[in-house]
Design a protein around this motif. Structure first.
Motif, PDB file in Angstrom:
ATOM      1  N   MET A   1     -38.031  22.103  76.071  1.00  0.00           N
ATOM      2  CA  MET A   1     -37.083  21.507  77.007  1.00  0.00           C
ATOM      3  C   MET A   1     -36.230  22.543  77.726  1.00  0.00           C
ATOM      4  SD  MET A   1     -35.765  17.937  75.308  1.00  0.00           S
ATOM      5  CE  MET A   1     -35.294  17.367  76.935  1.00  0.00           C
ATOM      6  N   VAL A   2     -35.991  23.678  77.082  1.00  0.00           N
ATOM      7  CA  VAL A   2     -35.137  24.699  77.689  1.00  0.00           C
ATOM      8  C   VAL A   2     -35.744  25.231  78.981  1.00  0.00           C
ATOM      9  CG1 VAL A   2     -34.222  27.039  77.415  1.00  0.00           C
ATOM     10  CG2 VAL A   2     -34.001  25.385  75.549  1.00  0.00           C
ATOM     11  N   TYR A   3     -37.023  25.535  78.971  1.00  0.00           N
ATOM     12  CA  TYR A   3     -37.633  26.156  80.154  1.00  0.00           C
ATOM     13  C   TYR A   3     -37.805  25.189  81.326  1.00  0.00           C
ATOM     14  CZ  TYR A   3     -38.431  30.242  77.234  1.00  0.00           C
ATOM     15  OH  TYR A   3     -38.245  31.345  76.425  1.00  0.00           O
ATOM     16  N   PRO A   4     -38.289  23.947  81.115  1.00  0.00           N
ATOM     17  CA  PRO A   4     -38.312  23.008  82.250  1.00  0.00           C
ATOM     18  C   PRO A   4     -36.914  22.706  82.786  1.00  0.00           C
ATOM     19  CG  PRO A   4     -39.740  22.239  80.495  1.00  0.00           C
ATOM     20  CD  PRO A   4     -38.964  23.388  79.932  1.00  0.00           C
ATOM     21  N   GLY A   5     -35.945  22.551  81.877  1.00  0.00           N
ATOM     22  CA  GLY A   5     -34.576  22.316  82.329  1.00  0.00           C
ATOM     23  C   GLY A   5     -34.033  23.491  83.109  1.00  0.00           C
ATOM     24  N   GLY A   6     -34.344  24.715  82.644  1.00  0.00           N
ATOM     25  CA  GLY A   6     -33.909  25.908  83.373  1.00  0.00           C
ATOM     26  C   GLY A   6     -34.541  26.010  84.747  1.00  0.00           C
ATOM     27  N   ALA A   7     -35.817  25.608  84.861  1.00  0.00           N
ATOM     28  CA  ALA A   7     -36.493  25.642  86.164  1.00  0.00           C
ATOM     29  C   ALA A   7     -35.825  24.684  87.144  1.00  0.00           C
ATOM     30  CB  ALA A   7     -37.968  25.276  85.992  1.00  0.00           C
ATOM     31  N   ILE A   8     -35.469  23.486  86.677  1.00  0.00           N
ATOM     32  CA  ILE A   8     -34.775  22.521  87.542  1.00  0.00           C
ATOM     33  C   ILE A   8     -33.416  23.079  87.941  1.00  0.00           C
ATOM     34  CG2 ILE A   8     -33.764  20.222  87.638  1.00  0.00           C
ATOM     35  CD1 ILE A   8     -35.965  19.322  85.674  1.00  0.00           C
ATOM     36  N   LEU A   9     -32.693  23.641  86.990  1.00  0.00           N
ATOM     37  CA  LEU A   9     -31.359  24.188  87.261  1.00  0.00           C
ATOM     38  C   LEU A   9     -31.418  25.288  88.314  1.00  0.00           C
ATOM     39  CD1 LEU A   9     -28.332  24.618  86.587  1.00  0.00           C
ATOM     40  CD2 LEU A   9     -29.070  26.156  84.756  1.00  0.00           C
ATOM     41  N   LEU A  10     -32.324  26.239  88.148  1.00  0.00           N
ATOM     42  CA  LEU A  10     -32.421  27.356  89.094  1.00  0.00           C
ATOM     43  C   LEU A  10     -32.821  26.881  90.483  1.00  0.00           C
ATOM     44  CD1 LEU A  10     -34.117  30.174  86.959  1.00  0.00           C
ATOM     45  CD2 LEU A  10     -31.781  30.138  87.846  1.00  0.00           C
ATOM     46  N   THR A  11     -33.747  25.924  90.555  1.00  0.00           N
ATOM     47  CA  THR A  11     -34.221  25.440  91.849  1.00  0.00           C
ATOM     48  C   THR A  11     -33.113  24.706  92.602  1.00  0.00           C
ATOM     49  OG1 THR A  11     -36.455  25.208  90.950  1.00  0.00           O
ATOM     50  CG2 THR A  11     -35.972  24.050  93.001  1.00  0.00           C
ATOM     51  N   VAL A  12     -32.413  23.812  91.912  1.00  0.00           N
ATOM     52  CA  VAL A  12     -31.321  23.079  92.551  1.00  0.00           C
ATOM     53  C   VAL A  12     -30.213  24.035  92.984  1.00  0.00           C
ATOM     54  CG1 VAL A  12     -29.541  21.337  92.188  1.00  0.00           C
ATOM     55  CG2 VAL A  12     -31.841  20.952  91.317  1.00  0.00           C
ATOM     56  N   MET A  13     -29.887  24.995  92.123  1.00  0.00           N
ATOM     57  CA  MET A  13     -28.854  25.972  92.458  1.00  0.00           C
ATOM     58  C   MET A  13     -29.253  26.798  93.674  1.00  0.00           C
ATOM     59  SD  MET A  13     -27.191  28.947  90.048  1.00  0.00           S
ATOM     60  CE  MET A  13     -28.729  29.891  90.017  1.00  0.00           C
ATOM     61  N   ALA A  14     -30.546  27.174  93.750  1.00  0.00           N
ATOM     62  CA  ALA A  14     -31.017  27.979  94.875  1.00  0.00           C
ATOM     63  C   ALA A  14     -30.833  27.237  96.193  1.00  0.00           C
ATOM     64  CB  ALA A  14     -32.490  28.345  94.672  1.00  0.00           C
ATOM     65  N   PHE A  15     -31.201  25.967  96.244  1.00  0.00           N
ATOM     66  CA  PHE A  15     -31.069  25.212  97.490  1.00  0.00           C
ATOM     67  C   PHE A  15     -29.611  24.926  97.823  1.00  0.00           C
ATOM     68  CE2 PHE A  15     -35.613  24.255  96.874  1.00  0.00           C
ATOM     69  CZ  PHE A  15     -36.059  24.489  98.166  1.00  0.00           C
ATOM     70  N   ASN A  16     -28.785  24.726  96.805  1.00  0.00           N
ATOM     71  CA  ASN A  16     -27.362  24.519  97.076  1.00  0.00           C
ATOM     72  C   ASN A  16     -26.721  25.776  97.662  1.00  0.00           C
ATOM     73  OD1 ASN A  16     -27.446  21.894  96.180  1.00  0.00           O
ATOM     74  ND2 ASN A  16     -26.632  22.343  94.158  1.00  0.00           N
ATOM     75  N   LEU A  17     -27.050  26.923  97.104  1.00  0.00           N
ATOM     76  CA  LEU A  17     -26.509  28.181  97.629  1.00  0.00           C
ATOM     77  C   LEU A  17     -27.012  28.445  99.042  1.00  0.00           C
ATOM     78  CD1 LEU A  17     -26.827  30.510  94.487  1.00  0.00           C
ATOM     79  CD2 LEU A  17     -24.749  29.470  95.407  1.00  0.00           C
ATOM     80  N   LEU A  18     -28.302  28.185  99.272  1.00  0.00           N
ATOM     81  CA  LEU A  18     -28.862  28.378 100.607  1.00  0.00           C
ATOM     82  C   LEU A  18     -28.235  27.403 101.601  1.00  0.00           C
ATOM     83  CD1 LEU A  18     -30.878  29.684 102.532  1.00  0.00           C
ATOM     84  CD2 LEU A  18     -32.613  28.071 101.714  1.00  0.00           C
ATOM     85  N   GLY A  19     -28.026  26.163 101.178  1.00  0.00           N
ATOM     86  CA  GLY A  19     -27.408  25.180 102.068  1.00  0.00           C
ATOM     87  C   GLY A  19     -25.990  25.560 102.455  1.00  0.00           C
ATOM     88  N   ASP A  20     -25.225  26.079 101.494  1.00  0.00           N
ATOM     89  CA  ASP A  20     -23.869  26.530 101.812  1.00  0.00           C
ATOM     90  C   ASP A  20     -23.896  27.679 102.815  1.00  0.00           C
ATOM     91  OD1 ASP A  20     -22.668  24.681 100.192  1.00  0.00           O
ATOM     92  OD2 ASP A  20     -22.560  25.998  98.452  1.00  0.00           O
ATOM     93  N   GLY A  21     -24.852  28.597 102.622  1.00  0.00           N
ATOM     94  CA  GLY A  21     -24.970  29.712 103.556  1.00  0.00           C
ATOM     95  C   GLY A  21     -25.381  29.261 104.943  1.00  0.00           C
ATOM     96  N   LEU A  22     -26.305  28.302 105.023  1.00  0.00           N
ATOM     97  CA  LEU A  22     -26.729  27.771 106.323  1.00  0.00           C
ATOM     98  C   LEU A  22     -25.588  27.038 107.014  1.00  0.00           C
ATOM     99  CD1 LEU A  22     -30.323  26.398 105.622  1.00  0.00           C
ATOM    100  CD2 LEU A  22     -29.702  28.348 107.049  1.00  0.00           C
ATOM    101  N   ARG A  23     -24.784  26.332 106.235  1.00  0.00           N
ATOM    102  CA  ARG A  23     -23.639  25.634 106.820  1.00  0.00           C
ATOM    103  C   ARG A  23     -22.702  26.613 107.520  1.00  0.00           C
ATOM    104  NH1 ARG A  23     -19.909  23.581 102.427  1.00  0.00           N
ATOM    105  NH2 ARG A  23     -19.397  25.796 102.479  1.00  0.00           N
ATOM    106  N   ASP A  24     -22.420  27.721 106.857  1.00  0.00           N
ATOM    107  CA  ASP A  24     -21.529  28.715 107.452  1.00  0.00           C
ATOM    108  C   ASP A  24     -22.176  29.415 108.641  1.00  0.00           C
ATOM    109  OD1 ASP A  24     -19.678  28.095 105.513  1.00  0.00           O
ATOM    110  OD2 ASP A  24     -20.333  29.683 104.154  1.00  0.00           O
ATOM    111  N   ALA A  25     -23.507  29.616 108.572  1.00  0.00           N
ATOM    112  CA  ALA A  25     -24.200  30.348 109.628  1.00  0.00           C
ATOM    113  C   ALA A  25     -24.449  29.493 110.861  1.00  0.00           C
ATOM    114  CB  ALA A  25     -25.532  30.890 109.103  1.00  0.00           C
TER     115      ALA A  25
END
Length: 281
Positions: free
Chosen positions: A242-266
């Motif tokens: 469960m740790v690795y699938p959960g970590g994959a979901i966490l990293l993916t969601v975090m990546a798009f959230n960070l990218l979305g915040d950057g796109l908003r500012d740009a």
């Protein structure tokens, strides 16, 4: 835009993570060390080692290989859902805002009715009615999530159609289609792109959650939410399932959230969190 993202370290991290995910998904057959659906009960719940870096699940399947193939499903389905809700919301919201009158009234009352229901619960109900499959949860999420885009698109069109350059284009005899295509759409697309990027993470969470409940991917499909569901009975005995699938979901969601915040500012820093306020009001 890329220069602005490059100056934002968090947005750059998100952008690089998304690129890595796309790369991994595209090259899954070459990167996966084992067949993701091959069953070997002799290797059941095998701990991480050199041959199986993330260990194996209760059926002896390589967790790393299943995670790598799961990138394709998670990202692919999320892109399809976001594309559908983006297009449907833009079409409905833009037409309602520009044409107004009874057309606007009818469409916005439909949007209000759908917004009155909790989105994920309504999607679960639709998917449960249609039956468990990835196609059905994609349809359910698309039917539910387009309304936020419609409301935002309508608000943007109502604001833009009163601007001087649109009034001038209308006075010069330009057709409504030309005005929408050349003057309104280019000026309203940025906040919707930002919202779509941020929604990628939310849609991935919804897909994984519905698969966890048994409404999405069915065995032996390697999908992250389904992997979490299959591994919950062995969480204490073999936490890596469960740790690795959960970590994959966490990293993916975090990546798009960070990218979305950057796109908003740009792309359009004027909107900021107002996008989310407009989406739920």
């Amino acid at each position: 835009m890329l220069k602005s993202i490059g100056q934002d370290k968090l947005a750059l991290c998100g952008f690089l993570l998304v690129l890595v995910l796309i790369f991994v998904g595209a090259l899954a057959p070459w990167l996966a060390p084992h067949d993701p659906i091959h069953i070997d009960l002799k290797l059941s719940l095998h701990p991480p080692d050199q041959d199986y870096p993330f260990g194996t699940d209760h059926l002896g399947r390589c967790i790393l290989s299943r995670l790598i193939y799961g990138v394709r499903l998670s990202l692919g389905l999320a892109v399809l859902v976001v594309t559908v809700i983006f297009g449907a919301g833009l079409l409905v919201g833009a037409s309602a805002g520009y044409l107004g009158g009874s057309w606007d009234h009818v469409l916005m009352r439909i949007v209000d009715i759908l917004l009155a229901f909790p989105g994920l619960i309504l999607a679960i109900g639709i998917a449960g009615f249609l039956g468990p499959s990835l196609i059905n949860i994609m349809m359910a999420l698309s039917l539910v999530n387009w309304v936020g885009y419609a409301r935002i698109a309508r608000g943007l069109v109502l604001s833009l159609k009163e601007k001087e350059f649109v009034v001038a284009a209308r006075a010069s005899g330009s057709s409504p289609g030309k005005i929408m295509r050349k003057h309104i759409l280019p000026n309203m697309i940025s906040p919707l792109i930002v919202l779509a990027t941020l929604d990628m993470g939310a849609v991935i969470l919804q897909i994984s959650g519905m698969s966890f409940l048994g409404l999405g991917a069915q065995p032996p499909t390697p999908e992250w939410g389904a992997m979490l569901s299959e591994g919950r009975s062995y969480m204490q005995l073999a936490p890596w399932v469960m740790v690795y699938p959960g970590g994959a979901i966490l990293l993916t969601v975090m990546a798009f959230n960070l990218l979305g915040d950057g796109l908003r500012d740009a792309l359009d820093p004027r909107f900021g969190n107002d996008i989310w306020k407009e989406k739920v009001m």
